[in-house]
Every structure is written in structure tokens, then in C-alpha cells.
Motif scaffolding. Structure first.
Motif, PDB file in Angstrom:
ATOM      1  N   LEU A  25      -9.514  32.068  37.736  1.00 38.82           N
ATOM      2  CA  LEU A  25      -8.148  31.555  37.721  1.00 38.82           C
ATOM      3  C   LEU A  25      -7.956  30.445  36.687  1.00 38.82           C
ATOM      4  CD1 LEU A  25      -5.417  31.915  39.027  1.00 38.82           C
ATOM      5  CD2 LEU A  25      -6.069  30.217  40.724  1.00 38.82           C
ATOM      6  N   PHE A  26      -8.920  29.538  36.579  1.00 37.16           N
ATOM      7  CA  PHE A  26      -8.793  28.441  35.613  1.00 37.16           C
ATOM      8  C   PHE A  26      -8.820  28.958  34.179  1.00 37.16           C
ATOM      9  CE2 PHE A  26     -10.696  25.177  32.887  1.00 37.16           C
ATOM     10  CZ  PHE A  26      -9.731  24.194  33.024  1.00 37.16           C
ATOM     11  N   SER A  39      -5.608  30.736  33.352  1.00 36.88           N
ATOM     12  CA  SER A  39      -4.505  29.790  33.166  1.00 36.88           C
ATOM     13  C   SER A  39      -4.567  29.134  31.790  1.00 36.88           C
ATOM     14  CB  SER A  39      -4.537  28.708  34.239  1.00 36.88           C
ATOM     15  OG  SER A  39      -4.381  29.276  35.510  1.00 36.88           O
ATOM     16  N   ILE A  80      -1.750  29.480  28.805  1.00 34.83           N
ATOM     17  CA  ILE A  80      -1.110  28.277  28.256  1.00 34.83           C
ATOM     18  C   ILE A  80      -1.250  28.245  26.740  1.00 34.83           C
ATOM     19  CG2 ILE A  80      -1.270  25.760  28.131  1.00 34.83           C
ATOM     20  CD1 ILE A  80      -2.003  25.846  31.142  1.00 34.83           C
ATOM     21  N   THR A 140       2.655  24.424  30.845  1.00 33.48           N
ATOM     22  CA  THR A 140       1.536  24.107  31.733  1.00 33.48           C
ATOM     23  C   THR A 140       1.989  24.026  33.187  1.00 33.48           C
ATOM     24  OG1 THR A 140       0.458  22.886  29.949  1.00 33.48           O
ATOM     25  CG2 THR A 140      -0.296  22.443  32.181  1.00 33.48           C
ATOM     26  N   VAL A 142       2.675  27.594  34.473  1.00 38.16           N
ATOM     27  CA  VAL A 142       1.453  28.364  34.716  1.00 38.16           C
ATOM     28  C   VAL A 142       0.709  27.836  35.934  1.00 38.16           C
ATOM     29  CG1 VAL A 142      -0.801  28.965  33.749  1.00 38.16           C
ATOM     30  CG2 VAL A 142       1.230  29.142  32.338  1.00 38.16           C
ATOM     31  N   ILE A 143       0.675  26.529  36.131  1.00 37.23           N
ATOM     32  CA  ILE A 143      -0.021  25.967  37.296  1.00 37.23           C
ATOM     33  C   ILE A 143       0.627  26.452  38.594  1.00 37.23           C
ATOM     34  CG2 ILE A 143      -0.395  23.816  38.575  1.00 37.23           C
ATOM     35  CD1 ILE A 143      -0.992  22.508  35.866  1.00 37.23           C
ATOM     36  N   ASN A 179       2.478  29.144  39.026  1.00 38.09           N
ATOM     37  CA  ASN A 179       2.557  30.601  39.134  1.00 38.09           C
ATOM     38  C   ASN A 179       1.275  31.303  38.704  1.00 38.09           C
ATOM     39  OD1 ASN A 179       5.405  30.821  39.894  1.00 38.09           O
ATOM     40  ND2 ASN A 179       5.764  29.938  37.889  1.00 38.09           N
ATOM     41  N   ALA A 180       0.149  30.612  38.703  1.00 39.50           N
ATOM     42  CA  ALA A 180      -1.098  31.163  38.172  1.00 39.50           C
ATOM     43  C   ALA A 180      -1.565  32.396  38.941  1.00 39.50           C
ATOM     44  CB  ALA A 180      -2.184  30.105  38.171  1.00 39.50           C
ATOM     45  N   GLN A 208      -1.821  36.104  37.336  1.00 38.86           N
ATOM     46  CA  GLN A 208      -3.107  36.792  37.227  1.00 38.86           C
ATOM     47  C   GLN A 208      -3.050  38.165  37.893  1.00 38.86           C
ATOM     48  OE1 GLN A 208      -6.521  35.084  39.229  1.00 38.86           O
ATOM     49  NE2 GLN A 208      -7.821  35.682  37.518  1.00 38.86           N
TER      50      GLN A 208
END
Length: 80
Positions: free
Chosen positions: A6-7, A10, A14, A51, A54-55, A57-58, A62
């Protein structure tokens, strides 16, 4: 590595979206005669908004990406 996590996903989104939108917006602003300091502030504000989006709705981003590439089914089968 096949799975970014996930990280990693993201960060990839971004940078990808930020570069594409940033390139287009900065070229347009340059030709419109906007000063460099204002362009920098606009660019930083744009990255901050991307950012934050995306945080929050990550996970759904995905899932959508994995579904489109066909890797979601493989991941579900692997976890069983």
C-alpha cells in the motif's frame, strides 16, 4: 518485486500524477508569465492536494488498479 504494498503504491501514484499534472500546469503558467515564486507555491499546493487525496483513497485506488490489471484475482487465490 511484484507486489508494491500500500505504501509503495501510494508513493508511485503521487509521483506519477504529480509529475503529469505538474509538467502541464508549469508549462502553461510559464507561458502565461506567472512569476517563479507563485509557480513554486502552486506546485507545492498541487502536490499537497494529490498526497491528501491518495492517503484518504489509497485502498480503493489500489483495488481499482489491481482489478484493472487482473492481479486482484491472483492475490485472492494466493491468500487462500
Amino acid at each position: 518485486k511484484e507486489n508494491l504494498g500500500l505504501f509503495g503504491f501510494s508513493v508511485m501514484i503521487i509521483f506519477l500524477v504529480g509529475w503529469l499534472f505538474g509538467f502541464v500546469s508549469q508549462i502553461l503558467l510559464m507561458f502565461m508569465g506567472v512569476s517563479g515564486l507563485k509557480m513554486l507555491l502552486i506546485y507545492l499546493a498541487m502536490y499537497l492536494c494529490i498526497t491528501a487525496f491518495v492517503i484518504f483513497n489509497a485502498i480503493s485506488l489500489q483495488k481499482k488498479f489491481l482489478k484493472e490489471t487482473g492481479k486482484l484475482e491472483k492475490k485472492k487465490l494466493k491468500n487462500r
